[in-house]
Design a protein around this motif. Structure first.
Motif, short mmCIF file in Angstrom:
data_model
loop_
_atom_site.label_atom_id
_atom_site.label_comp_id
_atom_site.label_asym_id
_atom_site.label_seq_id
_atom_site.Cartn_x
_atom_site.Cartn_y
_atom_site.Cartn_z
N THR A 279 -19.50 10.82 45.71
CA THR A 279 -18.91 9.55 45.30
C THR A 279 -18.15 9.62 43.98
O THR A 279 -17.28 8.78 43.71
CB THR A 279 -19.99 8.45 45.19
N HIS A 280 -18.48 10.59 43.15
CA HIS A 280 -17.81 10.72 41.86
C HIS A 280 -18.00 12.15 41.36
O HIS A 280 -18.89 12.86 41.82
CB HIS A 280 -18.39 9.72 40.84
N GLY A 281 -17.15 12.58 40.44
CA GLY A 281 -17.28 13.94 39.94
C GLY A 281 -16.40 14.20 38.74
O GLY A 281 -15.57 13.38 38.35
N SER A 282 -16.59 15.39 38.14
CA SER A 282 -15.81 15.82 36.99
C SER A 282 -15.90 17.34 36.91
O SER A 282 -16.99 17.89 36.79
CB SER A 282 -16.37 15.20 35.70
N THR A 283 -14.76 18.01 36.99
CA THR A 283 -14.77 19.47 37.01
C THR A 283 -15.50 20.06 35.81
O THR A 283 -16.33 20.95 35.94
CB THR A 283 -13.32 20.01 37.04
N TYR A 284 -15.19 19.57 34.63
CA TYR A 284 -15.79 20.13 33.42
C TYR A 284 -17.07 19.40 33.00
O TYR A 284 -17.72 19.81 32.04
CB TYR A 284 -14.80 20.09 32.26
N GLY A 285 -17.40 18.31 33.66
CA GLY A 285 -18.59 17.55 33.29
C GLY A 285 -19.84 18.39 33.42
O GLY A 285 -20.11 18.97 34.47
N GLY A 286 -20.63 18.46 32.33
CA GLY A 286 -21.81 19.29 32.34
C GLY A 286 -21.51 20.74 32.00
O GLY A 286 -22.34 21.63 32.24
N ASN A 287 -20.35 20.99 31.42
CA ASN A 287 -19.96 22.34 31.00
C ASN A 287 -21.05 22.94 30.10
O ASN A 287 -21.55 22.28 29.18
CB ASN A 287 -18.63 22.26 30.26
N ALA A 288 -21.39 24.20 30.35
CA ALA A 288 -22.52 24.82 29.64
C ALA A 288 -22.28 24.93 28.14
O ALA A 288 -23.19 24.70 27.33
CB ALA A 288 -22.79 26.20 30.23
N LEU A 289 -21.06 25.29 27.73
CA LEU A 289 -20.75 25.37 26.30
C LEU A 289 -20.92 24.01 25.63
O LEU A 289 -21.55 23.89 24.58
CB LEU A 289 -19.31 25.85 26.10
N ALA A 290 -20.33 22.98 26.26
CA ALA A 290 -20.39 21.63 25.70
C ALA A 290 -21.83 21.14 25.58
O ALA A 290 -22.23 20.56 24.56
CB ALA A 290 -19.57 20.67 26.55
N CYS A 291 -22.61 21.36 26.61
CA CYS A 291 -23.99 20.86 26.62
C CYS A 291 -24.88 21.61 25.63
O CYS A 291 -25.79 21.04 25.05
CB CYS A 291 -24.57 20.93 28.03
N ALA A 292 -24.61 22.90 25.44
CA ALA A 292 -25.38 23.67 24.45
C ALA A 292 -25.14 23.13 23.04
O ALA A 292 -26.07 23.00 22.24
CB ALA A 292 -25.02 25.14 24.54
N VAL A 293 -23.87 22.82 22.73
CA VAL A 293 -23.56 22.26 21.42
C VAL A 293 -24.16 20.86 21.28
O VAL A 293 -24.77 20.52 20.26
CB VAL A 293 -22.04 22.20 21.20
N ALA A 294 -24.01 20.03 22.32
CA ALA A 294 -24.54 18.67 22.28
C ALA A 294 -26.06 18.67 22.12
O ALA A 294 -26.62 17.79 21.47
CB ALA A 294 -24.13 17.90 23.53
N GLN A 295 -26.71 19.64 22.71
CA GLN A 295 -28.17 19.75 22.56
C GLN A 295 -28.55 19.91 21.09
O GLN A 295 -29.47 19.24 20.58
CB GLN A 295 -28.70 20.95 23.35
N LYS A 296 -27.82 20.77 20.39
CA LYS A 296 -28.10 20.97 18.96
C LYS A 296 -27.79 19.71 18.16
O LYS A 296 -28.52 19.37 17.22
CB LYS A 296 -27.27 22.16 18.44
N VAL A 297 -26.71 19.01 18.55
CA VAL A 297 -26.38 17.75 17.88
C VAL A 297 -27.52 16.75 18.02
O VAL A 297 -28.00 16.18 17.04
CB VAL A 297 -25.08 17.15 18.44
N ILE A 298 -27.97 16.53 19.24
CA ILE A 298 -29.02 15.54 19.48
C ILE A 298 -30.33 15.96 18.82
O ILE A 298 -31.04 15.13 18.22
CB ILE A 298 -29.22 15.31 21.00
N ASP A 299 -30.67 17.24 18.92
CA ASP A 299 -31.90 17.72 18.28
C ASP A 299 -31.88 17.47 16.78
O ASP A 299 -32.91 17.18 16.16
CB ASP A 299 -32.09 19.22 18.54
N THR A 300 -30.69 17.58 16.19
CA THR A 300 -30.55 17.39 14.74
C THR A 300 -30.51 15.92 14.37
O THR A 300 -31.28 15.45 13.52
CB THR A 300 -29.27 18.09 14.23
N VAL A 301 -29.62 15.17 15.01
CA VAL A 301 -29.41 13.77 14.64
C VAL A 301 -30.64 12.91 14.91
O VAL A 301 -30.91 11.95 14.19
CB VAL A 301 -28.18 13.21 15.38
N SER A 302 -31.41 13.25 15.94
CA SER A 302 -32.57 12.42 16.31
C SER A 302 -33.76 12.57 15.36
O SER A 302 -34.73 11.83 15.47
CB SER A 302 -33.02 12.76 17.74
#
Length: 404
Positions: A279-302
Motif C-alpha cells: 500500500t505504501h513504500g520508500s526506496t531509501y526508507g529504513g536505509n541502514a546508514l541513516a538508521c545507524a546515525v539516527a540510533q546514536k542521535v536518539i540514544d544521545t538526545v533521550s
C-alpha cells in the motif's frame, strides 16, 4: 585529484532556481561553529533549520556513520536490516508508538501519515470519511499532498488543482475546528504542536487537548507533525509529551538524523494495520546508514541530562535575546519552547526580519527567519553557554548597526 574551487555564481549556472542561497559557502563545521571558504567563522543558531541537533561533526555520529559504512549501506525493503529494526524498537520504547515507518524527509513522513489516515478511515468507515482538517499558516512539506494540507496558499500557487477534501481552521481556535469537523466526513485533524514556519507559534495546551477530544468524539485520527518540534527540540523527546496529549500518528524528521536524511512516521498497531503489504513504500526508507546515525542521535538526545540542558539553554538564550530586544526596541516577545524560539519584531521593525538575518551574517552569527516578522533560533541542543554568549554579542553588534 585537485578539486576546482566553486563559487556562489556556479549555483545560478547549474541549479534549479527554487532557492536563493546567500553568498557564503560553508565548508567545515565543529560543534556550533561553521567556517566558510575564506576561513570566516560563524556561530550557528540556525542548526540547519532544527536539523543539526547535536551540532556539526559530533564525534558519536561520525563514529556511528563510519562503523555502519563498513558493513551495509543499503538493501531494499525486500529485506529488512538491523539498524532499522533497532531504531524502530527504540522509538516504540520511548514513545506511545507501536509501529514505525521510515522515510527520508519530513514531507515524506507526512505524506505517509496523511495517506494512512485516509486509508484507515476508508477501511473502517468507507470512502465518504476522507476529509482532513489542518490549520492556516501550517507547513507540512512540499509534495502536492502535504503542501495542500499546509495552510499557506503561496506554496500551492501554480501547482493547482490541489487534492480535495482538505479544510483549514484557525490555529489555537477550537471553535473554528468544531465548525468543520464531522463524524461522517472527517478522517483526521493534522497539527503542528508548535507551528515552525508559521512564526514559531506554540499550541495552547487546552487547544491541543480539545483537538484530542474532538477527534475521539468524531472517530477521527489526531496527527501531530513533529518534524521540527521533535527529537529533544522542546526539552522533551517529543512535544506531545510536554503537552500530555497523545496523537494517533506522529511524524519525525529534521533532528532525527542530526544532519543525515532520515524520517519516521510513528503510530499504533491498530492504525498501522491499514498500510498492508504493497500500500505504501520508500526506496531509501529504513536505509541502514541513516538508521545507524539516527540510533546514536536518539540514544544521545533521550538522556535526561541532555533534555534538562535544553531547558536551561532555552532560558539563557531567551533572556539574552529579550534583553537585546528591550535595549533596542526590536522584539515584542520571544516565544516558543526549548531551543525552537521566535523573536517577534515590534511594529516599527515588522517586515524586516531578513535584514536582521543578513546583518547577523556580517557579524558572524547565523539566525533564521519565520516569515517577515520573526527571527527564528534553532541551534544545537548542546550548544555551550560560551557560544551563546558570543552569539548574543555578535547579534547585538548587528542590531546596533541596523538600528542606529
Amino acid at each position: 585529484m585537485h578539486k576546482e574551487p566553486v563559487s556562489r555564481e556556479l549555483f545560478d549556472e547549474v541549479m534549479v532556481p527554487n532557492y536563493a542561497p546567500g553568498s557564503i559557502i560553508p565548508v567545515r563545521g565543529e560543534g556550533s561553529r561553521i567556517w566558510d571558504q575564506d576561513g570566516r567563522e560563524f556561530i550557528d543558531l540556525q542548526g540547519g533549520i532544527a536539523v543539526n541537533c547535536l551540532g556539526h561533526s559530533h564525534p558519536g555520529l561520525v563514529r556511528a556513520l563510519q562503523e555502519q559504512s563498513e558493513k551495509i549501506w543499503h538493501l531494499s525493503n525486500v529485506m529488512t536490516n538491523e539498524p532499522a529494526l533497532r531504531l524502530a524498537k527504540t522509538l516504540c520504547d520511548l514513545t506511545f508508538a507501536e509501529r514505525v515507518f521510515f522515510a527520508n524527509s519530513g514531507g515524506e513522513a507526512n505524506e505517509a501519515a496523511f495517506k494512512l489516515a485516509r486509508r484507515y478511515s476508508w477501511e473502517h468507515s468507507g470512502p465518504e470519511k476522507h476529509e482532513i482538517i489542518s490549520f492556516k499558516n501550517a507547513f507540512h512539506g512540499r509534495t502536492l499532498f502535504t503542501v495542500s494540507v499546509g495552510g499557506q496558499p503561496k506554496y500551492l500557487e501554480g501547482f493547482e488543482p490541489a487534492p480535495g477534501g482538505i479544510h483549514h481552521a484557525d490555529f489555537n481556535d477550537l471553535e473554528s475546528v468544531k465548525k468543520l469537523i464531522s463524524k461522517e466526513k472527517t478522517c483526521a485533524v493534522v497539527v503542528e504542536p508548535i507551528q515552525g514556519e508559521g512564526g514559531v507559534m506554540p499550541g495552547d495546551p487546552e487547544f491541543l487537548k480539545g483537538l484530542r477530544q474532538l477527534c475521539d468524539d468524531n472517530d477521527a485520527l489526531l496527527v501531530f507533525d513533529e518534524v521540527q518540534s521533535g527529537v529533544g527540540r522542546t526539552g522533551h523527546l517529543y512535544a506531545y509529551q510536554m503537552y500530555g496529549v497523545v496523537p494517533d500518528i506522529l511524524t519525525s524528521a529534521k533532528g532525527l538524523g542530526g544532519g543525515f536524511p532520515v524520517a519516521a512516521m510513528l503510530t499504533t498497531a491498530k492504525v498501522a494495520a491499514s498500510l498492508g503489504v504493497g500500500t505504501h513504500g520508500s526506496t531509501y526508507g529504513g536505509n541502514a546508514l541513516a538508521c545507524a546515525v539516527a540510533q546514536k542521535v536518539i540514544d544521545t538526545v533521550s538522556q535526561p541530562d541532555i533534555l534538562k540542558g535544553v531547558k536551561a539553554r532555552s532560558d539563557y538564550l531567551r533572556k539574552g535575546m529579550m534583553d537585546i530586544g528591550k535595549r533596542y526596541g526590536i522584539f515584542s516577545e520571544v516565544r516558543g519552547a526549548g531551543l525552537l524560539l521566535g523573536c517577534v519584531l515590534t511594529e516599527k521593525w515588522q517586515g524586516k526580519a531578513k535584514e536582521f538575518l543578513n546583518a547577523g551574517l556580517d557579524e558572524g552569527v547565523m539566525v533564521l527567519i519565520a516569515g517577515a516578522d520573526v527571527i527564528r533560533l534553532a541551534p544545537s541542543l548542546i550548544i555551550p553557554d560560551t557560544d551563546i554568549d558570543e552569539a548574543l554579542e555578535r547579534f547585538e553588534a548587528a542590531v546596533k548597526k541596523l538600528t542606529t
